[in-house]
Design an enzyme around this catalytic site. Structure first.
Site, mmCIF file in Angstrom:
data_model
loop_
_atom_site.group_PDB
_atom_site.id
_atom_site.type_symbol
_atom_site.label_atom_id
_atom_site.label_comp_id
_atom_site.label_asym_id
_atom_site.label_seq_id
_atom_site.Cartn_x
_atom_site.Cartn_y
_atom_site.Cartn_z
ATOM 1 N N TYR A 439 0.805 -1.238 0.000
ATOM 2 C CA TYR A 439 0.000 0.000 0.000
ATOM 3 C C TYR A 439 0.836 1.287 0.000
ATOM 4 O O TYR A 439 2.038 1.235 0.134
ATOM 5 C CB TYR A 439 -1.111 -0.031 1.046
ATOM 6 C CG TYR A 439 -0.818 -0.078 2.534
ATOM 7 C CD1 TYR A 439 0.418 0.165 3.086
ATOM 8 C CD2 TYR A 439 -1.887 -0.354 3.404
ATOM 9 C CE1 TYR A 439 0.602 0.130 4.451
ATOM 10 C CE2 TYR A 439 -1.712 -0.395 4.783
ATOM 11 C CZ TYR A 439 -0.463 -0.147 5.293
ATOM 12 O OH TYR A 439 -0.290 -0.176 6.640
ATOM 13 N N GLU A 440 0.166 2.388 -0.241
ATOM 14 C CA GLU A 440 0.837 3.701 -0.427
ATOM 15 C C GLU A 440 1.826 3.680 -1.590
ATOM 16 O O GLU A 440 2.873 4.336 -1.530
ATOM 17 C CB GLU A 440 1.560 4.148 0.848
ATOM 18 C CG GLU A 440 0.686 4.416 2.029
ATOM 19 C CD GLU A 440 -0.348 5.507 1.794
ATOM 20 O OE1 GLU A 440 -0.163 6.330 0.891
ATOM 21 O OE2 GLU A 440 -1.357 5.504 2.507
#
Lengths: 596, 596
Positions: A439-440
């Site tokens: 994620y990110e």
């Protein structure tokens, strides 16, 4: 059944001996950051982490979040912990005083984050996302929006989220379909579906403030037509009170490998009222304020999970009796020796330790530069700091999270079969850790950000300054006998990084796939050199302390041993990474897609 | 939602072109192993794997096994699949005809195993453990026991288990407390608790035959006092019919990170009747027959999970549209390019492919040597084969299982966030994969087996022969233009392995911790050289086929591309591994245990 103890002494070592916080007392806001205050904050944060958050970590994993007709219930104990966390001000450490924040340095907040994450990753994501949302609003929203939303977000009464991903696009945000129709009154109506929204819906805060990427009809195609909107779960009246429910709801939550206690939501926007943050079609740069902050914070997740996994593996390795030391019994009166006598168990533990302590120093060095960006009066210093943080953001995000997975896995391996069963809690660390490289921005996306953007930025200014700083540090310290072998190893690593950089300059223009093919290995190579530089600073600080005959010489001697492990056992990967980079893209790209 | 297709063409390539099965038609039992028979078995196994086992893989994970008052229920569909598996003879491929087996080569059985494991790991463990138990009994049990138990085990009517671990000991079996009291009538009464017993109790077979390590009172201490016993769940009458329930029961099953569909049992022995297998106090060597077999088979688990994870990642990477190729659009009419255009996605997929195809060849080369041990008339050939298998057993077990985890993780990474949620099935592969570096002797134990035992065995005969064979192969092929760069790389890798071996000889005697500290890195170094040797054989076979203008040249060209990837992107790790090995034990062992 797992335990957590905040590594306070190591934080103090980094702040006082490596960074020398007292040297920065002239920075705005730092004058109040006395050693006593720092100690008090670290101690108190460590207590909350160990005594409030960690006890509900495993139960939170087993219970998970529950969705019922749009309502999400967090695990038992989370609401009480959240209230305590918010009331004690843990969510407002770095926020500006204007909105009720404490204005403390990021350097310190990073350490507090590490503790909270180590103790309970799923929990800490709720306030963590709020912190990132606060910084994005602070940087880009109108004064009216800031006045209306920030005080309650800073206090934790309301929480924040970031809404980017849609079912058909994650990395490639140019494809998003969520629409924002202007209403002529300064508001927009937002419609569309967002997925994988962490903390998108829950029962911890009174309101949830969503930051949402959407396209205003008629705007430019791709990412240039994306705008950022603030969309509250409950509309907020002019008096600041909560009004009607807005047209946004949680359609379902995901069943995931880990971070069960954090709700990952499908969010349905059905003509929800939203307010523009920043300018129309300038949503991507605004969101990047939030994402850059969040990326560093995700890196700290890797560090935090490594710490708690390492701690538990170390306890087990000291207690579990199995086999005899190859060098002769160490517990002759017992039925067997503790497994920590076995060199291969040591290898696993030392790898954790060397990563953790080096990463902690590198994180703090990066945190200091973030503080410089926001506080230093000299523009050149601010610019240099900005360059450094831009360069290190993808490095910290990717390397720390990959190593978080690696160390959680090694820690589990120390437990043998007892690590694979749920009861002992070690497998949860690995399952939780595994989200962070995704994620990110996946770690592959980070690597392309480094190689494709950050290296070339301002004619290579950031990377050249980094090389110059490492070179300077080596020159300054290689005359110190205790440091000489480390400086020599670091010099070799730096040389390889420079050679890889040169190779990219010579080979990526003509054939861009060479950049992509090199990117992950190049990021790892830079991470190892940056870690070596951070470790070298730790080692120098330890040598200096030892020269002054400290009360606890063992702490500093152990630092030097762990530093040596890093240089002898981890840094050498720079050699094979360079070889891989220089092999180019051909062997990756030659197969036709349909052959896979 | 995952899919599986058996890689039949690759099995045929390895058997026909790399190994040249037709050259072995003179071996006993091989004369009937015609290409037609081999093809039919591979095709049919592929069908069972894809159509029977894989459809119940994800549901088996979600449902798991259930324990109720000692009775264990396997997931829906497992009983039907097991019956079909047994009735079709998949469990009896290699067993002797005397007991109803088909006497087929292990080389072929390894490929069948890979397919079944790839399709459904948890299921395949049930018949897999039976196969290992059959081989242990065949090698060590009395004729009476063999006659009574083997036919029903070979047919799958009864299943088998291995019972080693106890709550306080796993690796260190010298500590076991399970007792075996001789009854004077040739039987023993077994009492004690065993844990982590895979397939210890379930509803698939009519009887379960436990092979149990226990101590006969008054015997020597430690592992020299351990004996092996056969303990059936139901006693078996002289007529072969099932009698009373024996005094063994399943106290509970574990909740684990993965392999949910395989019951991991606590087994309570409460005066259960057991029969000695082999001689008193000679249980460890007998169990090692089972364990060595099982260790190779666990290595194949790593290979199988890598294959299925890779396949699904490849499908996703060809279909998921996200971003544009850095070298220019490849799907200009679509909203974006498939992610397989991105070099970093290619890196992940190619790593999987290069591991899988090289490991498959190395597994088959090892399988052939197992067949040699059992079938070759020449004692020297049998001895050489035995040396090779002894050397490769820890290498295959550890490297394949570490890479199984790695490739499952990379495959999941290709899916981004969609890989972390349960629905898409990718995270199950990673959870399942993670057990293999732990069980059947942790990978650290394998590394010590290699460095501490296998290297020194018979004055280093096995390793020297391996070096000689790789050297011979390089000399024979480095004149071939297409192979020259690979031979050069392999030569460098081999040189490093030889240097590491020399370093161990010079440094491990005086200081045994140097062996332990080097062990995992040394094993990886040897694995890479063995993989390079296997890949070089694949490349040579491809070059030879291409010279004969085959109907499908692309297959062989792709082989050479993947080989090149291995030599350019994976083999270079040998350099950093050697550096780490030569740094010695000091930095690992210097910290006092209490400092961790």
């Amino acid at each position: 059944m797992t335990t957590y103890t905040a590594p306070i002494d190591d934080y103090k070592f980094v702040l006082n001996d490596v960074i020398g916080l007292d040297r920065y007392a002239n920075l705005p806001g730092f004058e109040e950051v006395t050693p006593d205050l720092v100690d008090a904050i670290l101690e108190e944060a460590g207590k909350v982490a160990a005594e409030v958050l960690h006890p509900i970590n495993q139960s939170g994993d087993l219970e998970g979040c529950h969705w019922d007709d749009g309502v999400v219930t967090t695990p038992k104990g989370f609401k009480e912990a959240y209230d305590l966390y918010a009331e004690s001000g843990w969510g407002s450490l770095t926020a500006k005083a204007d909105y009720g924040g404490q204005g403390l340095p990021q350097t310190l907040a990073i350490m507090v984050s590490e503790m909270m994450i180590a103790a309970n990753w799923g929990f800490t994501m709720y306030p963590g996302l709020t912190k990132s949302a606060v910084e994005a609003l602070d940087a880009h929203a109108s004064d009216a929006l800031k006045q209306k939303y920030l005080p309650n977000m800073v206090s934790g009464k309301w929480s924040g989220t970031m809404n980017l991903t849609e079912p058909h696009c994650g990395t490639d945000l140019g494809q998003i379909r969520t629409k924002a129709e202007p209403q002529g009154d300064g508001t927009y109506r937002i419609s569309g579906t967002k997925i994988f929204i962490s903390a998108g819906e829950h029962d911890l805060s009174e309101n949830i403030v969503h930051l949402v990427l959407a396209k205003i009809p008629g705007g430019p195609p791709g990412t240039k037509g994306i705008s950022l909107f603030l969309v509250p779960k409950f509309l907020v009246g002019d008096d600041g009170g909560l009004g009607e429910r807005n047209g946004v709801s949680c359609g379902s939550i995901e069943h995931k490998m880990g971070i069960h206690s954090n709700a990952t939501c499908v969010m349905n926007y059905d003509g929800a009222v939203g307010w523009l943050v920043g300018e129309e079609h300038r949503g991507m740069p605004a969101m990047f304020t939030m994402m850059n902050e969040a990326r560093l914070w995700v890196g700290i997740q890797g560090l935090g999970i490594a710490e708690v996994a390492y701690q538990n593996a170390a306890v087990y390795a000291r207690e579990r009796l199995q086999g005899r030391a190859i060098s002769g019994p160490k517990n002759a009166d017992g039925p067997a020796d503790p497994i920590i006598v076995h060199p291969d168990v040591r290898r696993m533990l030392m790898t954790g330790r060397a990563f953790i302590e080096g990463a902690r120093a590198l994180a703090a060095l990066t945190g200091m530069q973030i503080d410089m960006i926001h506080r230093h009066p000299d523009e050149t210093v601010r610019r240099d700091a900005d360059d450094f943080v831009a360069l290190m953001t993808p490095v910290v995000k990717s390397y720390f999270t990959d190593m978080g997975v690696e160390i959680a896995s090694l820690a589990m391996q120390c437990f043998g079969g007892h690590g694979y069963i749920q009861d002992n809690g070690m497998e949860q660390f690995l399952r939780d850790a595994r989200i962070a490289p995704i994620y990110e921005g996946t770690n592959g996306v980070q690597a392309m950000d480094l190689v494709g953007r950050k290296l070339a930025m301002n004619g290579g200014r950031a990377v050249q300054k980094f090389f110059a700083e490492v070179t300077r540090f080596i020159a300054e310290n290689k005359g110190t006998a205790e440091l000489a072998p480390m400086m020599e190893a670091l010099e070799k690593g730096l040389g390889r990084l420079q050679q890889a950089t040169l190779w990219l300059m010579q080979n990526a223009m003509a054939k861009p796939d060479n950049a992509g093919a090199a990117s992950s290995d190049y990021l790892r190579l830079m991470a190892l050199v940056a870690m070596g530089w951070a470790w070298a600073q730790c080692a120098r600080a330890a040598v200096q302390k030892l020269a002054a005959s400290p009360a606890n010489p063992a702490f500093y001697e152990h630092k030097l041993i762990t530093a040596r492990f890093f240089f002898e056992r981890m840094l050498p990967d720079t050699g094979s990474l360079l070889k891989k980079i220089e092999s180019g893209a051909d062997s990756l790209m030659a197969l036709p897609a349909e052959a896979f």
